[in-house]
Write a protein that holds these residues in place. Sequence first.
Motif, mmCIF file in Angstrom:
data_model
loop_
_atom_site.group_PDB
_atom_site.id
_atom_site.type_symbol
_atom_site.label_atom_id
_atom_site.label_comp_id
_atom_site.label_asym_id
_atom_site.label_seq_id
_atom_site.Cartn_x
_atom_site.Cartn_y
_atom_site.Cartn_z
ATOM 1 N N HIS A 1 -1.538 -65.107 62.674
ATOM 2 C CA HIS A 1 -1.416 -65.885 63.924
ATOM 3 C C HIS A 1 -2.252 -65.211 65.004
ATOM 4 C CE1 HIS A 1 2.059 -68.435 62.931
ATOM 5 N NE2 HIS A 1 2.309 -67.471 62.098
ATOM 6 N N MET B 1 13.477 -71.766 63.439
ATOM 7 C CA MET B 1 12.021 -71.678 63.666
ATOM 8 C C MET B 1 11.651 -70.946 64.955
ATOM 9 S SD MET B 1 10.255 -73.117 61.278
ATOM 10 C CE MET B 1 8.688 -73.514 62.027
ATOM 11 N N LYS C 1 13.449 -65.629 64.665
ATOM 12 C CA LYS C 1 14.460 -64.586 64.448
ATOM 13 C C LYS C 1 14.159 -63.730 63.208
ATOM 14 C CE LYS C 1 17.888 -67.533 64.240
ATOM 15 N NZ LYS C 1 17.115 -68.787 64.365
ATOM 16 N N SER C 2 13.935 -64.398 62.075
ATOM 17 C CA SER C 2 13.717 -63.637 60.834
ATOM 18 C C SER C 2 12.454 -62.783 60.953
ATOM 19 C CB SER C 2 13.553 -64.577 59.644
ATOM 20 O OG SER C 2 14.568 -65.521 59.650
ATOM 21 N N THR C 3 11.435 -63.360 61.561
ATOM 22 C CA THR C 3 10.180 -62.623 61.728
ATOM 23 C C THR C 3 10.432 -61.345 62.533
ATOM 24 O OG1 THR C 3 9.063 -64.734 61.772
ATOM 25 C CG2 THR C 3 7.803 -62.856 62.575
HETATM 26 N N1 LIG Z 1 6.411 -63.723 67.608
HETATM 27 C C1 LIG Z 1 5.825 -64.794 67.053
HETATM 28 N N2 LIG Z 1 4.623 -65.224 67.489
HETATM 29 C C2 LIG Z 1 4.038 -66.308 66.929
HETATM 30 N N3 LIG Z 1 4.581 -67.002 65.917
HETATM 31 C C3 LIG Z 1 5.760 -66.622 65.430
HETATM 32 C C4 LIG Z 1 6.452 -65.507 65.978
HETATM 33 N N4 LIG Z 1 7.602 -65.343 65.301
HETATM 34 C C5 LIG Z 1 7.645 -66.319 64.385
HETATM 35 N N5 LIG Z 1 6.545 -67.095 64.456
HETATM 36 C C6 LIG Z 1 6.265 -68.285 63.624
HETATM 37 O O1 LIG Z 1 7.433 -69.064 63.542
HETATM 38 C C7 LIG Z 1 7.778 -69.310 62.180
HETATM 39 C C8 LIG Z 1 9.283 -69.347 62.032
HETATM 40 O O2 LIG Z 1 9.815 -68.087 62.339
HETATM 41 P P1 LIG Z 1 11.157 -67.569 61.691
HETATM 42 O O3 LIG Z 1 11.240 -67.927 60.258
HETATM 43 O O4 LIG Z 1 11.230 -66.142 62.036
HETATM 44 O O5 LIG Z 1 12.250 -68.402 62.479
HETATM 45 P P2 LIG Z 1 13.840 -68.339 62.397
HETATM 46 O O6 LIG Z 1 14.339 -68.349 63.769
HETATM 47 O O7 LIG Z 1 14.260 -67.195 61.543
HETATM 48 O O8 LIG Z 1 14.195 -69.695 61.676
HETATM 49 P P3 LIG Z 1 15.538 -70.043 60.834
HETATM 50 O O9 LIG Z 1 16.675 -69.850 61.740
HETATM 51 O O10 LIG Z 1 15.345 -71.478 60.450
HETATM 52 O O11 LIG Z 1 15.545 -69.123 59.656
HETATM 53 C C9 LIG Z 1 7.114 -68.173 61.422
HETATM 54 O O12 LIG Z 1 6.775 -68.550 60.120
HETATM 55 C C10 LIG Z 1 5.884 -67.886 62.227
HETATM 56 O O13 LIG Z 1 4.825 -68.690 61.775
#
Ligand SMILES: Nc1ncnc2c1ncn2[C@@H]1O[C@H](COP(=O)(O)OP(=O)(O)OP(=O)(O)O)[C@@H](O)[C@H]1O
Length: 751
Positions: A532, A556, A559-561
């Motif tokens: 990204h 999305m 959080k997991s990231t």
């Molecule tokens: N800090 C960031 N900057 C830019 N893009 C990001 C960032 N964090 C996450 N993303 C994008 O957002 C997408 C979704 O993130 P993530 O899987 O961490 O969300 P989540 O909150 O864990 O979702 P869920 O609750 O459905 O599991 C990632 O695949 C990535 O492409």
Amino acid sequence: MEDDGGESSSFVVGIIENRAKEVGLAAFDLRSASLHLSQYIETSSSYQNTKTLLHFYDPIVIIIPPNKLASNSTAGVTELVDRFYGSVKQVMLARGCFDDTKGAILIKNLAAKEPSALGLDTYYKQYYLCLAAAAATLKWTEAEKGVVVTNHSLSVTFNGSFDHMNIDSTSIQNLEIIEPFHSTLLGTSNKKRSLFHMLKTTKTIGGSRLLRANLLQPLKDIETINARLDCLDELMSNEQLFFGLCQILRKFPKETDRVLCHFCFKAKKVTAEALAVDRAKKSQVLVSSVILLKTALDALPLLSKVLKDVKSSLLSNIYKSVCENEKYDLIRKRIGEVIDEDVLHARVPFVACTQQCFAVKAGIDGLLDISRRAFCETSEAIHNLANNYREDFKLPNLKLTYKNRQGFHFVIPQKNIQGKLPSKFIQVVKHGNNIRCSSLELASLNARNKSAAAECYTRTEVCLEELMDDIRENVSVLTLLAEVLCLLDMIVNSFAHMISTKPVDRYTRPEFTENGPLAIDSGRHPILESIHNDFVANNIFLTEASNMAIVMGPNMSGKSTYLQQVCLIVILAQVGCYVPARFSTVRVVDRMFTRMGAVDNLESNSSTFMTEMKETAFIMQNVSQRSLIVMDELGRATSSSDGFAIAWSCCEHLLSLKTYTVFATHMENISELVTMYPNVKILHFDVELKNNHLDFKFQLKEGSKRIPHYGLLLAEVAGLPSSVVETARMITSRISEKVFTQLIKKRVLIF
Ligand SMILES: Nc1ncnc2c1ncn2[C@@H]1O[C@H](COP(=O)(O)OP(=O)(O)OP(=O)(O)O)[C@@H](O)[C@H]1O
């Protein structure tokens, strides 16, 4: 020792357990001639610690005693190996082979270090199980490989994995340290997305294995970590040193580490027939090892030149212990008495073969000189034969190639063959756009050439006998050289190289404390940030007084990231590398736990929920004050009330410890913890609702923020039929959660 030539593992692992579920494990690395001993209590019935170590060593052989049920009639370690490591060669040795007294004596004799320096007297009683495993492992390896380990040559470490940060095998997968998650799951090979592949710019196999080992078991000792970081500081501020080292490391043959350990193993005396079959091959390996050692020692003065004025302790220690060590010079001179000065390590097979045949100086052994003549004559005859064929059959592009196993054969581009290939050519095989073939004359010359070469090797081995004994006396300095080259490869070619490819100050030096905070300012995900372009940086700040962060936000939102990012930054910091953050200070982590993706575990016959609970139980049983735990959506795989209760009580348990926890959840009520516990803080990922669309900012903010019905909005984006979404929207707008529950109870809800 046999030459595996590849990057595959070279560990033979022996395991034994007692009735109290204590496990002893000995891992013998054939490549680096090192023995790693661990003994620990298995706290979980699923043998997580053993699995983690087996994942780490990735053995080629596992040696186990015959199956015996553990005290409580649950499956023992032997069954675990049977069930989960079916594809690895298993050897069952009688329990008598697992003899701790023999193990202790063997280690006393074989270890490069003094028994007192090893702490053998202290460890003997405490670590009897791993000594027993060592006895079985060494016994099997010596018998199977037909070698005897040279006395005082083995590098032995006790309790290997527990001097390092412990990351369990599930977390290794969750964090995508070695393989990207989906590649292990789906069998695809999207290797770009693992930390290991991001850093794997090492130039030697030993270097990349050291990198893998470090990522799986990062360091815990602040002094060692800082020594690596000081070294990186020096490399980053001194371009000449950095490029100089990159260049010099290339001058050492890639296989140096693997080959140096050949001097730790001495071939056993074998029977006459076995001698005839095996000897030439073993002699060849030995000759090539000596040539390679000569090439490596020739490169040492260049390394000394580059390291002469270094300042960091790690590099200056290398300079003192290796570059200023006279033993290398003595070995080099001793080699020069027997080996021809012009002989070099070569990788092209026939060149290597010729170098090996001519390694020993002329005139030392009459029979060797005769065999060399036969080798030269047959080689020349083969080249003449190829020339004749080119002319006779009008095949100007006929090539002569050589492979170690088959010897010489011809390669002819298919487009040069008009009509049929002359009948002279036999063993014709199509290979891409070429034809590979031989002829009766070539086959006969080949056989003579091979036997002349074999004779050269065996005569050479005889000439090298004394030299080999002399080198073996100094085997510990060779092991040291191998270790140093691997370490330099990892720090220079991987860490420093990676940092130098990023814009200035994108990666910074982390700081460490024993009891301080975990603070990361503007941290980024090391892998995702390169995918990204506009990756949003985020902070974390945990202290012993505020040791849990509850992270909320819609699906999305990132959080997991974020959870993965925090862990990867800590791992990078503890291997002694710079990290993707503006500033960071890390409380040294001794165990890292993750509870992330919820997938059914088909192998262990567990449902999503049971897998989740087993992983959580493992964390709760093993957590320490210095652990780092990240949990993603704990409790979502069962009924909402039970899930909430489990999540809440797990948080309470963790809050009573000093462990640092980051807990991501969709359960809004969990934020109530903040009203009861001062050491909790609530964070959320910022998302704005614009015209019924979610605008993700990926920015972590303090407190909580409620986005109504984000699930419905995302379901629509994902393509759920609009009628279904409409119905869902109608239901949510009409009923509150309480009413909904009552309606379900009364079974009056009609869809
Ligand atoms: N800090 C960031 N900057 C830019 N893009 C990001 C960032 N964090 C996450 N993303 C994008 O957002 C997408 C979704 O993130 P993530 O899987 O961490 O969300 P989540 O909150 O864990 O979702 P869920 O609750 O459905 O599991 C990632 O695949 C990535 O492409």
